[in-house]
Design a protein around this motif. Structure first.
Motif, mmCIF file in Angstrom:
data_model
loop_
_atom_site.group_PDB
_atom_site.id
_atom_site.type_symbol
_atom_site.label_atom_id
_atom_site.label_comp_id
_atom_site.label_asym_id
_atom_site.label_seq_id
_atom_site.Cartn_x
_atom_site.Cartn_y
_atom_site.Cartn_z
ATOM 1 N N LYS A 75 0.949 -1.211 0.048
ATOM 2 C CA LYS A 75 -0.077 0.148 0.149
ATOM 3 C C LYS A 75 1.068 1.435 0.009
ATOM 4 O O LYS A 75 1.787 1.459 0.573
ATOM 5 C CB LYS A 75 -0.963 0.122 1.365
ATOM 6 C CG LYS A 75 -2.025 -1.194 1.330
ATOM 7 C CD LYS A 75 -2.747 -1.055 2.564
ATOM 8 C CE LYS A 75 -3.747 -2.073 2.673
ATOM 9 N NZ LYS A 75 -4.666 -2.109 3.936
ATOM 10 N N PRO A 76 0.380 2.310 -0.848
ATOM 11 C CA PRO A 76 1.154 3.557 -0.862
ATOM 12 C C PRO A 76 1.214 4.260 0.553
ATOM 13 O O PRO A 76 0.311 4.087 1.389
ATOM 14 C CB PRO A 76 0.677 4.197 -1.917
ATOM 15 C CG PRO A 76 -0.788 3.885 -1.948
ATOM 16 C CD PRO A 76 -0.717 2.255 -1.380
ATOM 17 N N LEU A 77 2.191 5.141 0.818
ATOM 18 C CA LEU A 77 2.345 5.874 2.015
ATOM 19 C C LEU A 77 2.421 7.315 1.508
ATOM 20 O O LEU A 77 3.636 7.300 0.777
ATOM 21 C CB LEU A 77 3.113 5.251 3.152
ATOM 22 C CG LEU A 77 3.132 6.031 4.337
ATOM 23 C CD1 LEU A 77 3.164 5.003 5.447
ATOM 24 C CD2 LEU A 77 4.638 6.687 4.391
ATOM 25 N N HIS A 78 1.982 8.315 2.064
ATOM 26 C CA HIS A 78 2.845 9.752 1.735
ATOM 27 C C HIS A 78 3.337 10.051 3.070
ATOM 28 O O HIS A 78 2.703 10.312 4.146
ATOM 29 C CB HIS A 78 1.782 10.596 1.418
ATOM 30 C CG HIS A 78 1.121 10.225 0.147
ATOM 31 N ND1 HIS A 78 0.185 9.503 -0.135
ATOM 32 C CD2 HIS A 78 1.523 10.618 -1.102
ATOM 33 C CE1 HIS A 78 -0.137 9.392 -1.585
ATOM 34 N NE2 HIS A 78 0.768 10.257 -2.013
ATOM 35 N N ASP A 97 6.842 2.944 -3.021
ATOM 36 C CA ASP A 97 5.755 2.870 -2.246
ATOM 37 C C ASP A 97 5.429 4.265 -1.402
ATOM 38 O O ASP A 97 4.271 4.339 -0.693
ATOM 39 C CB ASP A 97 5.488 1.802 -1.386
ATOM 40 C CG ASP A 97 6.713 1.487 -0.561
ATOM 41 O OD1 ASP A 97 8.020 1.841 -1.093
ATOM 42 O OD2 ASP A 97 6.728 1.339 0.862
ATOM 43 N N CYS A 105 -5.526 14.117 4.260
ATOM 44 C CA CYS A 105 -6.289 12.971 4.472
ATOM 45 C C CYS A 105 -7.512 13.016 3.295
ATOM 46 O O CYS A 105 -7.657 11.807 2.642
ATOM 47 C CB CYS A 105 -7.005 12.896 5.654
ATOM 48 S SG CYS A 105 -6.113 12.429 7.099
ATOM 49 N N LEU A 120 -5.254 12.940 -0.485
ATOM 50 C CA LEU A 120 -4.376 11.803 -0.832
ATOM 51 C C LEU A 120 -4.820 10.116 -0.362
ATOM 52 O O LEU A 120 -4.582 9.340 -1.111
ATOM 53 C CB LEU A 120 -3.018 11.966 0.019
ATOM 54 C CG LEU A 120 -2.470 13.263 -0.123
ATOM 55 C CD1 LEU A 120 -1.189 13.299 0.747
ATOM 56 C CD2 LEU A 120 -1.892 13.502 -1.570
ATOM 57 N N GLY A 121 -5.920 10.315 0.539
ATOM 58 C CA GLY A 121 -6.364 8.965 0.656
ATOM 59 C C GLY A 121 -5.742 7.584 1.199
ATOM 60 O O GLY A 121 -5.917 6.348 0.839
ATOM 61 N N THR A 122 -4.313 7.986 1.627
ATOM 62 C CA THR A 122 -3.577 6.874 2.267
ATOM 63 C C THR A 122 -3.103 7.098 3.559
ATOM 64 O O THR A 122 -3.505 7.989 4.219
ATOM 65 C CB THR A 122 -2.266 6.866 1.184
ATOM 66 O OG1 THR A 122 -1.421 8.125 1.584
ATOM 67 C CG2 THR A 122 -2.497 6.983 -0.058
ATOM 68 N N ALA A 123 -2.218 6.126 4.058
ATOM 69 C CA ALA A 123 -1.482 6.370 5.267
ATOM 70 C C ALA A 123 -0.605 7.690 5.332
ATOM 71 O O ALA A 123 -0.245 7.782 4.093
ATOM 72 C CB ALA A 123 -0.742 5.219 5.803
ATOM 73 N N ARG A 164 0.034 1.291 7.566
ATOM 74 C CA ARG A 164 -0.630 0.799 6.512
ATOM 75 C C ARG A 164 -1.778 -0.057 7.020
ATOM 76 O O ARG A 164 -2.709 -0.234 6.458
ATOM 77 C CB ARG A 164 0.334 0.086 5.554
ATOM 78 C CG ARG A 164 1.370 1.197 4.778
ATOM 79 C CD ARG A 164 2.097 0.338 3.811
ATOM 80 N NE ARG A 164 2.949 0.853 3.053
ATOM 81 C CZ ARG A 164 3.913 1.365 2.946
ATOM 82 N NH1 ARG A 164 4.860 0.913 4.032
ATOM 83 N NH2 ARG A 164 4.644 1.943 2.092
ATOM 84 N N ALA A 170 -4.895 5.245 6.806
ATOM 85 C CA ALA A 170 -5.883 5.936 5.781
ATOM 86 C C ALA A 170 -7.013 6.334 6.541
ATOM 87 O O ALA A 170 -7.605 5.356 7.225
ATOM 88 C CB ALA A 170 -5.827 4.994 4.602
#
Length: 308
Positions: A2-5, A38, A89, A92-95, A117, A173
């Protein structure tokens, strides 16, 4: 995977942009060294041109009007961080992992990243301690006094009361409601706490401990907050030793491999001219605090502050 920013907030002048640039470059080197696809870096900033240009770095411009609005009714600068994370949040919709600009990366904390994640965990920089008669006693008393109002804003865990350092805030997320809760708690406590310096950090600690399993990010990140005045001078020296023609990847390697010189920072700290400037900076900070005091007084006189 899963992606993370990893999110930065950079605003307010060159010294903050330089610190952000240095931190980003140390992180970018690690990402390139490990060929990570990622993780992306996102920078919310009022000066996009100050951000290193690279495909792993996304720039989100902020206007002066947004920054003013984000400070809220009492003109609280640390509230901007919370508003930016709530916006991140949604966008981006990710952790996400928020990182203060006065930092440098030493390694990638994959254990913490994996926990974010997976969901259900919050990662902050370090646990500073449990509130007591000797550690933030006024904050401890405020929680007891306003416990019902805090409960309505999402604070469900009151024992133990912990303070976590907010130089890092990692959330899974879908944390929009979490940041809404933190903002509500911070906005409620700010006019009711004294001193107000750590209101945002305390609000984050209360809301995070109520909702998530807590983790320290700790050693992978060097947070040099104790050199707030000297570090920008030092970084200017480091950047001056870089070749202007280096590609971003070479700049990143240089920043990561630089030997951090505590002795040089202590020399700057001891220099008479810098001591004088630090006093001026403290005076300006004191004026800003008095402005908040005035806004709080006016809100109280108008009847806008209630126990609810």
């Amino acid at each position: 995977m899963k992606p993370l920013h990893i999110v930065y907030l950079s605003h307010g002048g060159k010294k903050y942009h330089d610190q952000t640039r240095f931190s980003i470059l140390t992180l970018l080197h690690l990402l390139l060294l490990q060929q990570r696809s990622d993780i992306r870096i996102v920078v919310y900033t009022d000066d996009p041109a100050a951000v290193p240009a690279h495909e792993l770095i996304l720039v989100k411009p902020l206007t002066a009007g947004q920054l003013r609005e984000f400070r809220g009714e009492f003109d609280y600068v640390h509230r901007i961080k919370l508003m930016v994370m709530q916006q991140a949040c949604r966008e981006l919709g990710t952790a996400l992992v928020y990182v203060d600009c006065d930092t440098r990366w030493l390694s990638l904390p994959d254990k913490a990243f994996d926990a974010l994640r997976a969901g259900g965990a919050c990662c902050m920089h370090v646990r500073e301690g449990e509130l007591s008669d000797a550690f933030f006693p006024a904050y401890r008393a405020a929680v007891q006094q306003y416990r019902e109002a805090l409960a309505r804003r999402g604070v469900s865990r009151l024992e133990p009361l912990e303070m976590w350092n907010s130089g890092v805030i990692g959330t899974p997320a879908g944390a929009d409601d979490f940041y809404a809760s933190v903002l509500a708690v911070s906005d409620y406590l700010l006019p009711r706490l004294s001193p107000r310096n750590w209101t945002e950090q305390f609000a984050l600690s209360l809301a995070a401990c109520s909702r998530y399993a807590m983790m320290e990010l700790g050693a992978p990140l060097h947070h040099y907050w104790n050199y707030s005045y000297e570090a920008p001078i030092y970084l200017n020296e480091l950047f001056g030793a870089m070749d202007a023609g280096w590609p971003v990847a070479r700049q990143a390697e240089y920043c990561f491999r630089v030997e951090w010189d505590e002795q040089r920072l202590k020399q700057l700290q001891a220099a008479p001219e810098h001591k004088q400037q630090r006093r001026r900076n403290k005076w300006r900070g004191s004026i800003a605090k008095r402005k908040i005091d005035l806004r709080v007084l006016l809100a109280r006189l108008s009847g806008r502050l209630t126990s609810r």
